[in-house]
Design an enzyme around this catalytic site. Structure first.
Site, PDB file in Angstrom:
ATOM      1  N   LEU A 286       0.863  -1.170   0.000  1.00  0.00           N
ATOM      2  CA  LEU A 286       0.000   0.000   0.000  1.00  0.00           C
ATOM      3  C   LEU A 286       0.905   1.227   0.000  1.00  0.00           C
ATOM      4  O   LEU A 286       1.914   1.256   0.715  1.00  0.00           O
ATOM      5  CB  LEU A 286      -0.913   0.040   1.233  1.00  0.00           C
ATOM      6  CG  LEU A 286      -2.045  -0.990   1.318  1.00  0.00           C
ATOM      7  CD1 LEU A 286      -2.831  -0.802   2.616  1.00  0.00           C
ATOM      8  CD2 LEU A 286      -2.976  -0.904   0.123  1.00  0.00           C
ATOM      9  N   ASP A 287       0.554   2.245  -0.769  1.00  0.00           N
ATOM     10  CA  ASP A 287       1.306   3.491  -0.721  1.00  0.00           C
ATOM     11  C   ASP A 287       1.299   4.030   0.705  1.00  0.00           C
ATOM     12  O   ASP A 287       0.367   3.765   1.485  1.00  0.00           O
ATOM     13  CB  ASP A 287       0.686   4.533  -1.652  1.00  0.00           C
ATOM     14  CG  ASP A 287       0.812   4.156  -3.117  1.00  0.00           C
ATOM     15  OD1 ASP A 287       1.653   3.291  -3.427  1.00  0.00           O
ATOM     16  OD2 ASP A 287       0.054   4.709  -3.932  1.00  0.00           O
ATOM     17  N   ARG A 288       2.295   4.832   1.023  1.00  0.00           N
ATOM     18  CA  ARG A 288       2.399   5.366   2.380  1.00  0.00           C
ATOM     19  C   ARG A 288       1.147   6.142   2.775  1.00  0.00           C
ATOM     20  O   ARG A 288       0.694   6.057   3.927  1.00  0.00           O
ATOM     21  CB  ARG A 288       3.628   6.276   2.487  1.00  0.00           C
ATOM     22  CG  ARG A 288       3.852   6.850   3.868  1.00  0.00           C
ATOM     23  CD  ARG A 288       5.195   7.542   3.965  1.00  0.00           C
ATOM     24  NE  ARG A 288       5.265   8.738   3.152  1.00  0.00           N
ATOM     25  CZ  ARG A 288       4.892   9.943   3.583  1.00  0.00           C
ATOM     26  NH1 ARG A 288       4.397  10.093   4.793  1.00  0.00           N
ATOM     27  NH2 ARG A 288       5.006  10.996   2.797  1.00  0.00           N
ATOM     28  N   THR A 290      -1.872   5.713   1.621  1.00  0.00           N
ATOM     29  CA  THR A 290      -3.077   4.899   1.488  1.00  0.00           C
ATOM     30  C   THR A 290      -3.316   4.120   2.777  1.00  0.00           C
ATOM     31  O   THR A 290      -2.389   3.559   3.356  1.00  0.00           O
ATOM     32  CB  THR A 290      -2.943   3.921   0.309  1.00  0.00           C
ATOM     33  OG1 THR A 290      -2.665   4.647  -0.879  1.00  0.00           O
ATOM     34  CG2 THR A 290      -4.219   3.115   0.127  1.00  0.00           C
TER      35      THR A 290
END
EC number: 5.4.99.-
Length: 549
Positions: A286-288, A290
């Site tokens: 997951l993106d930071r 997100t």
């Protein structure tokens, strides 16, 4: 024929002959003449190997299996997996972390003996053997502590060693040259001060002079005073845990694993330090910024099983987001290919040269200004949902990258970007630097290359300050030498670990972000496989009655 040839080599040659013969007979059947010639060639090869062993034996070399394999397969020598899997800060602006670069190939024993025998020449030890698959230990977790302030989780500054083996392009160059050309986040005066303070080590020996010339296999260690950006104080909630997996609801702003400036303010470290959950294998990313469902396997076997399901497209992912404007009230499928513009800054865009991908969107609600949209990515490209929504003209409402004016008047809608990639990156960095929000791009001032943004050389006052700081550290080291084993430990004993006279970050006053500034309206709602399904609660910003402030 086999006199003087080790048993392991005999078995190797017999195995090769048998394997080749079986394949040859099955393929060519009755071609006896060709088989006879091939077997004769194998016998000649065996004789050559015998001669090689005898020659090495005459030279006094070790003829055990491992050195022999090193001579037969030089390409495999020196390939080691980094311990812990962590890297230091990205880019070329400081020494990378342990494992960032695999050690250079080990020279053969005869050359190493010759080099060590040269009078007055500096000896380079062979690369250290590192165990594979080692997770972060209690020693890593104990480097520093957390504290909470203003709705933020903060890390107390601490000392950290960035480590790397000498890169090929550094061989034959001095440390002074390398620092002046590739590690430009600090002036040379800083590295000179770091030498006097015992912060720089070459092959575990303190560096005395930056003019020393680097050699193959040289091991560099740079002790730095490390500051981490704050993240949200929102706790990591466990959604499920069994013998196979750990499933959490990840808050926004916390990266999954150590990267860039983040180490202790990461999911991996928080789970290890606060939940005693260690040696976990991330199953997806997951993106930071997100939030949402994030899965970890507890064993390598479970990890491989689920990754096989990912490769076979057996997993379903569902996200929810809030986007700008009124999203179409029908299913929208976007198949635009995505190209990475910059790995360092973390920016992608739609481009025909990019990788193919597909996302399915469905509007869930509209409040008159923004829409809540369900997203089902059928592929897993970097920033896929965010880039596709930008292309469709409905970027995520508070996306710090893809809803920025740096993309031009249309903000990238339809792929219309009236500037080059270099101009785009420069404008994005300039915008966030003006807002003092470079951490939203996972950058710090030291990451800024001269081409990205205008910068000025350090003033003479700052250089003089660094020299004074180094002298202060030298005085502390000398005063504490009766109680501490090394100058490095003495330097770290200066008052406390949270301040350091050589650290430029210690002299900068930064305004803390507001907790709401660390939230992006993108949430991983559901993760489903053949025999599992995990769902996280819907965030407040995704509720039908939510209104912007």
């Amino acid at each position: 024929m086999w006199r003087g040839v080790p048993g392991c080599l005999q078995d190797l040659v017999r195995w090769q002959v048998a394997l080749w013969s079986h394949s040859f007979v099955r393929t060519w059947g009755s071609c006896g003449k060709a088989m006879t010639e091939a077997l004769s060639a194998q016998a000649e090869a065996a004789g050559g190997l015998k001669a090689l062993v005898q020659q090495n034996g005459d030279a006094g070399s070790d003829t055990s299996a491992v050195p022999l394999l090193e001579r037969l397969e030089p390409a495999a020598v020196g390939k080691q997996i980094p311990e812990g899997g962590e890297q230091g800060q990205g880019g070329e602006e400081q020494l990378p972390g342990s494992g960032e670069q695999a050690p250079a190939p080990v020279a053969d024993s005869s050359k190493r003996k010759k080099r060590r025998g040269a009078t007055g020449e500096r000896v380079v030890p062979p690369p250290k053997k590192r165990r594979t698959g080692v997770s972060f230990s209690d020693e890593h977790f104990a480097e520093t502590t957390y504290y909470f302030e203003g709705g933020l989780r903060k890390v107390r500054p601490y000392y950290f060693d960035f480590q790397t083996y000498c890169k090929g392009r550094w061989v034959g160059r001095s440390l002074l040259h390398v620092f002046s050309t590739e590690f430009r986040s600090q002036p040379l005066a800083y590295y000179e001060a770091a030498v006097r303070a015992g912060r720089l080590h070459l092959n575990e020996e303190p560096v005395q002079d930056l003019s020393i010339v680097l050699k193959d296999n040289d091991f560099l260690r740079n002790t730095v005073h490390r500051h981490e950006p704050p993240v949200t104080a929102e706790p990591i909630r466990l959604l499920a845990e069994n013998n196979d997996v750990v499933v959490i609801d990840k808050p926004s702003s916390i990266p999954v694993h150590p990267c860039g400036r983040f180490r202790h303010n990461t999911v991996i470290f928080i789970l290890g330090k606060e939940h005693q959950l260690k040696e976990l294998h991330p199953l997806h990313r997951l993106d930071r910024l997100t939030s949402g469902v994030l899965m970890f396997a507890k064993t390598a076997a479970v990890s491989e099983k689920i990754h096989e399901q990912v490769r076979d497209r057996q997993l379903e992912k569902e996200y929810v987001c809030r986007v700008a404007g009124e999203f179409p009230d029908k299913e929208v499928i976007c198949k635009e290919p995505i190209l990475v513009v910059s790995y360092k800054v973390g920016v992608c865009r739609v481009d025909p040269r990019g990788k193919p991908c597909e996302t399915v969107f469905q509007r869930l609600s509209y409040n008159g200004r923004s829409s809540v949209v369900q997203c089902r990515p059928l592929t897993g490209r970097t920033h896929q949902i965010r880039v596709h929504l930008q292309f469709l003209g409905h970027p995520i409402l508070n996306d710090p990258i893809y809803n920025s004016t740096a993309w031009g008047p249309s903000r990238g809608q339809g792929g219309h970007i009236p500037k080059t990639d270099e101009e785009l990156l420069r404008d994005l960095v300039a915008e966030h630097q003006a807002k003092e929000s470079l951490s939203m791009l996972d950058l710090c001032e030291g990451d800024l290359a001269p081409g990205l943004i205008d910068s000025t050389a350090p003033s003479s006052d700052s250089l003089e300050g660094l020299a004074t700081a180094a002298q202060k550290i030298d005085g502390v080291a000398e005063a504490a030498s009766q109680h501490l084993d090394t100058p490095e430990k003495a330097a770290k004993a200066d008052v406390n670990q949270e301040t350091d006279p050589l650290c430029a970050e210690c002299r900068v006053l930064r305004q803390d972000p507001l907790p709401q500034d660390l939230v992006m309206f993108l949430h991983a709602l559901r993760y489903k496989g053949p025999d599992f399904e995990y769902i996280s609660p819907i965030p407040a910003w995704a509720q039908d009655d939510w209104q912007e402030d």
